[in-house]
Write a protein that holds these residues in place. Structure first.
Motif, PDB file in Angstrom:
ATOM      1  N   LEU A 276     -25.004   2.253  48.773  1.00  0.00           N
ATOM      2  CA  LEU A 276     -25.921   1.251  48.315  1.00  0.00           C
ATOM      3  C   LEU A 276     -25.152   0.343  46.895  1.00  0.00           C
ATOM      4  O   LEU A 276     -24.764   1.361  45.941  1.00  0.00           O
ATOM      5  CB  LEU A 276     -27.361   1.576  47.944  1.00  0.00           C
ATOM      6  N   PHE A 277     -25.273  -0.930  46.522  1.00  0.00           N
ATOM      7  CA  PHE A 277     -24.534  -1.062  45.522  1.00  0.00           C
ATOM      8  C   PHE A 277     -25.520  -2.050  44.687  1.00  0.00           C
ATOM      9  O   PHE A 277     -26.224  -2.852  45.331  1.00  0.00           O
ATOM     10  CB  PHE A 277     -23.408  -2.031  45.852  1.00  0.00           C
ATOM     11  N   VAL A 278     -25.831  -1.796  43.428  1.00  0.00           N
ATOM     12  CA  VAL A 278     -26.462  -2.780  42.633  1.00  0.00           C
ATOM     13  C   VAL A 278     -25.597  -3.883  41.994  1.00  0.00           C
ATOM     14  O   VAL A 278     -24.630  -3.714  41.604  1.00  0.00           O
ATOM     15  CB  VAL A 278     -26.887  -1.723  41.580  1.00  0.00           C
ATOM     16  N   VAL A 279     -26.140  -5.049  42.178  1.00  0.00           N
ATOM     17  CA  VAL A 279     -25.392  -6.266  41.806  1.00  0.00           C
ATOM     18  C   VAL A 279     -26.279  -6.933  40.873  1.00  0.00           C
ATOM     19  O   VAL A 279     -27.610  -7.222  41.029  1.00  0.00           O
ATOM     20  CB  VAL A 279     -25.041  -6.988  42.778  1.00  0.00           C
ATOM     21  N   GLY A 280     -25.831  -7.213  39.613  1.00  0.00           N
ATOM     22  CA  GLY A 280     -26.738  -8.112  38.702  1.00  0.00           C
ATOM     23  C   GLY A 280     -26.390  -9.468  38.774  1.00  0.00           C
ATOM     24  O   GLY A 280     -25.234 -10.029  39.161  1.00  0.00           O
ATOM     25  N   ILE A 281     -27.339 -10.287  38.332  1.00  0.00           N
ATOM     26  CA  ILE A 281     -27.210 -11.962  38.400  1.00  0.00           C
ATOM     27  C   ILE A 281     -27.563 -12.308  37.038  1.00  0.00           C
ATOM     28  O   ILE A 281     -28.423 -12.197  36.670  1.00  0.00           O
ATOM     29  CB  ILE A 281     -28.376 -12.315  39.456  1.00  0.00           C
ATOM     30  N   ILE A 282     -26.601 -13.307  36.672  1.00  0.00           N
ATOM     31  CA  ILE A 282     -26.946 -14.085  35.428  1.00  0.00           C
ATOM     32  C   ILE A 282     -26.349 -15.434  35.672  1.00  0.00           C
ATOM     33  O   ILE A 282     -25.191 -15.583  35.887  1.00  0.00           O
ATOM     34  CB  ILE A 282     -26.362 -13.396  34.092  1.00  0.00           C
TER      35      ILE A 282
ATOM     36  N   GLY B 149     -31.642  -8.801  40.070  1.00  0.00           N
ATOM     37  CA  GLY B 149     -30.684  -7.788  40.662  1.00  0.00           C
ATOM     38  C   GLY B 149     -30.845  -7.778  42.034  1.00  0.00           C
ATOM     39  O   GLY B 149     -31.797  -8.165  42.771  1.00  0.00           O
ATOM     40  N   LEU B 150     -29.705  -7.419  42.801  1.00  0.00           N
ATOM     41  CA  LEU B 150     -29.724  -7.159  44.259  1.00  0.00           C
ATOM     42  C   LEU B 150     -29.367  -5.901  44.545  1.00  0.00           C
ATOM     43  O   LEU B 150     -28.368  -5.194  43.970  1.00  0.00           O
ATOM     44  CB  LEU B 150     -28.787  -8.352  44.742  1.00  0.00           C
ATOM     45  N   ILE B 151     -30.050  -5.310  45.567  1.00  0.00           N
ATOM     46  CA  ILE B 151     -29.539  -3.792  46.056  1.00  0.00           C
ATOM     47  C   ILE B 151     -28.850  -4.014  47.398  1.00  0.00           C
ATOM     48  O   ILE B 151     -29.644  -4.954  48.158  1.00  0.00           O
ATOM     49  CB  ILE B 151     -30.485  -2.893  45.997  1.00  0.00           C
ATOM     50  N   VAL B 152     -27.562  -4.072  47.502  1.00  0.00           N
ATOM     51  CA  VAL B 152     -27.045  -4.444  49.036  1.00  0.00           C
ATOM     52  C   VAL B 152     -26.554  -3.243  49.621  1.00  0.00           C
ATOM     53  O   VAL B 152     -25.731  -2.380  48.956  1.00  0.00           O
ATOM     54  CB  VAL B 152     -25.739  -5.738  48.546  1.00  0.00           C
ATOM     55  N   GLY B 153     -26.762  -3.107  50.708  1.00  0.00           N
ATOM     56  CA  GLY B 153     -26.265  -1.911  51.553  1.00  0.00           C
ATOM     57  C   GLY B 153     -24.857  -2.093  52.229  1.00  0.00           C
ATOM     58  O   GLY B 153     -24.499  -3.252  52.608  1.00  0.00           O
ATOM     59  N   PHE B 154     -24.045  -0.941  52.301  1.00  0.00           N
ATOM     60  CA  PHE B 154     -22.689  -1.185  52.764  1.00  0.00           C
ATOM     61  C   PHE B 154     -22.459   0.280  53.680  1.00  0.00           C
ATOM     62  O   PHE B 154     -22.581   1.126  53.346  1.00  0.00           O
ATOM     63  CB  PHE B 154     -21.640  -1.312  51.654  1.00  0.00           C
TER      64      PHE B 154
END
Lengths: 242, 283
Positions: B193-199, B218-223
């Motif tokens: 799982l990756f945590v991605v921040g958004i601004i 924020g987004l949590i994206v599975g890989f």
């Protein structure tokens, strides 16, 4: 299982007066704590984090009523062979915390730290006997790393009795079978700052156990001292090379 | 962490310009340096430790047990414990549910099957020693390493026990044990799982504490296995009011995770292959 063979060997191949492989490191968590250490006694592995001396959150209200030194022990569910969930307020863990607080209140020069809190947190990664001794050794190292003034080292080890033979540094299997005591010794002296005996033991054997225990503690102290000096020299060389 | 209005505005502005300027000079797709080791717990089938540069640190142990398949609702059990935090806090519950949502779906369950009747049940126990930023990304890396370093004893009894009831027996020799995830077969790796921040219009991976504070969402994206996999969740990284996500953000995050994911997996696999001895000290 045979605890101690007639040839004088224990189940893991040690003689009666041999300690398990003792490894220690200090300053392992420099970014998350003021003082930290990692201690391995055989398969028992313990991490200790110290934060403080710091301002106590309730210093205005009760300056001297309770202890300025707090100890908490975390046992994740994977520490022992079978998975077992330990509650945060497990009675056994609470008891160990009290022993540790009582011991270190006498060793830390508390008059230097009025109205401040020293909070010690221990994480047990793997448990194979000698939990209290490894906690004591880890706390000593972490307090030194945090630069907290102490009178001397406290080193600790447990000693069990098999028939009339004392056995030094018991592992989990031996702890279950034998009656044993845990002792903590101040520095290179013969002053005992911690003594815990929870089983029955005949009085005439006690002296024998204490004698071998003190020698064991001195040995542990030497190893810890070596690590502290190694780390001190490393830091010094970093400063001088700048 | 409390930021002053000036700090907040400075961070927000520098992170929303094109390209974003991150406070620690990383590029948008760059992780913080990590320190990792595995296979150090003698009582566990697999174990790992990952430490971030900000002091956040997690330890994961994988233990297995032989169970009757029909008695178990799930063959994977995840537990998260945070040093000095209550077990039943919402924060921990959320972490567990995020991890479960990907692991239960994307874990190659057939690897756990022993015989017709029996399976291994995997217990993943996570312990967070300390954390400053949202620890999900850290935990996911740690779980990946622990699963990759997991060894299971070799089955010596027959695989087919449909007709004759038989308890499975194993080879005593730990040298003969098999890895749960063989390094040679890469198609079935554990998910991450990756945590991605958004601004503003920018997305950036592995946000640090300060970046989380000012991030709008924020987004949590599975890989898994080189591809983006569900679930994709949005999450509030800061306590401030958040803004919405546009599809553009999601697409940007997808392509970023797809690119870095491969690099991360490669880096983690080198850790697994170099660290394979229970008697090494972890620090």
């Amino acid at each position: 299982m045979e605890v101690y063979s007639p040839e004088g060997l224990r189940a893991d191949g040690r003689r009666w007066n041999e300690v398990r492989n003792f490894k220690c490191h200090i300053n392992t968590h420099q970014n998350s704590s003021d003082g930290s250490s990692y201690v391995e006694m055989g398969n028992t592995k313990v991490v200790c984090l110290v934060s403080g001396p710091m301002e106590s959150p309730s210093s205005g209200r009760k300056p001297n009523s309770s202890s300025n030194l707090t100890v908490s022990i975390s046992m994740p569910s994977f520490v022992s062979n079978s998975r077992k969930k330990f509650k945060k307020n497990d009675k056994r863990i609470q008891e160990l915390c009290i022993f540790l607080v009582k011991t270190f209140e006498q060793i830390v020069i508390m008059k230097n730290y009025p109205r401040t809190i020293i909070s010690i947190s221990i994480v047990v990664l793997s448990q194979d006997g000698g939990l209290l001794p490894s906690c004591v050794n880890a706390i000593t190292l972490a307090l030194i790393d945090a630069g907290i003034s102490m009178y001397d080292y406290v080193s600790s080890i447990n000693v069990g009795l098999y028939d009339t033979t004392p056995l030094l540094d018991l592992n989990h299997l031996e702890e279950n079978d034998l009656s044993f005591l845990t002792l903590g010794v101040v520095g290179k002296s013969e002053k005992i700052s911690l003594l815990l005996l929870e089983d029955k033991l005949s009085l005439d054997n006690l002296e024998k156990l204490l004698a071998i225990g003190i020698v064991g503690c001195h040995r542990i102290r030497d190893i810890m001292d070596q690590e502290i000096r190694r780390h001190g020299n490393l830091r010094l060389s970093k400063i001088t090379n700048k | 962490m409390i930021l002053s209005p000036a700090e907040r505005s400075y961070l927000y502005d520098s992170l929303s310009v094109q390209p974003p300027v991150r406070p620690d000079a990383r590029s948008a797709h760059q992780f913080r340096p990590i320190e990792a080791s595995c296979s150090f717990l003698p009582n566990s089938n697999g174990s790992s430790r990952v430490r971030l540069s900000d002091g956040g640190e997690a330890i994961v142990s994988v233990k297995t047990q032989v169970v009757l398949t029909k008695n178990e609702s799930s063959l994977i059990s995840i537990d998260v414990d945070i040093n000095k935090e209550r077990d039943d806090s919402n924060f921990i519950k959320n972490l567990i549910s995020s991890l479960e949502s990907i692991l239960l779906k994307k874990f190659p369950i057939e690897k756990l099957k022993l015989t017709e009747r029996y399976s291994f049940k995997v217990y993943i126990d996570c312990f967070i020693l300390s954390h400053n930023s949202y620890p999900l990304g850290l935990l996911s890396l740690c779980i990946y390493l622990a699963l990759k370093s997991t060894r299971l004893p070799l089955l010596t009894s027959t695989v087919n026990d449909r007709e004759i009831e038989e308890q499975p027996t194993f080879n005593d020799d730990w040298e003969a044990s098999k890895k749960l995830f063989e390094p040679s077969e890469h198609q079935d790796d554990p998910p991450l799982l990756f945590v991605v921040g958004i601004i503003g219009n920018n997305v950036f991976i592995d946000p640090s504490n300060e970046e989380e504070e000012v991030s709008e969402n924020g987004l949590i994206v599975g890989f898994a296995n080189g591809e983006i996999v569900p679930p994709v969740q949005s999450t509030n990284l800061s306590n401030r009011d958040s803004k919405g996500i546009s599809p553009k953000h999601i697409l940007k995050a997808y392509s970023m995770v797809r690119n870095c994911g491969k690099e991360v997996v490669k880096a983690l696999n080198t850790v697994v292959s170099s660290d394979d001895d229970v008697f090494t000290s972890i620090y």
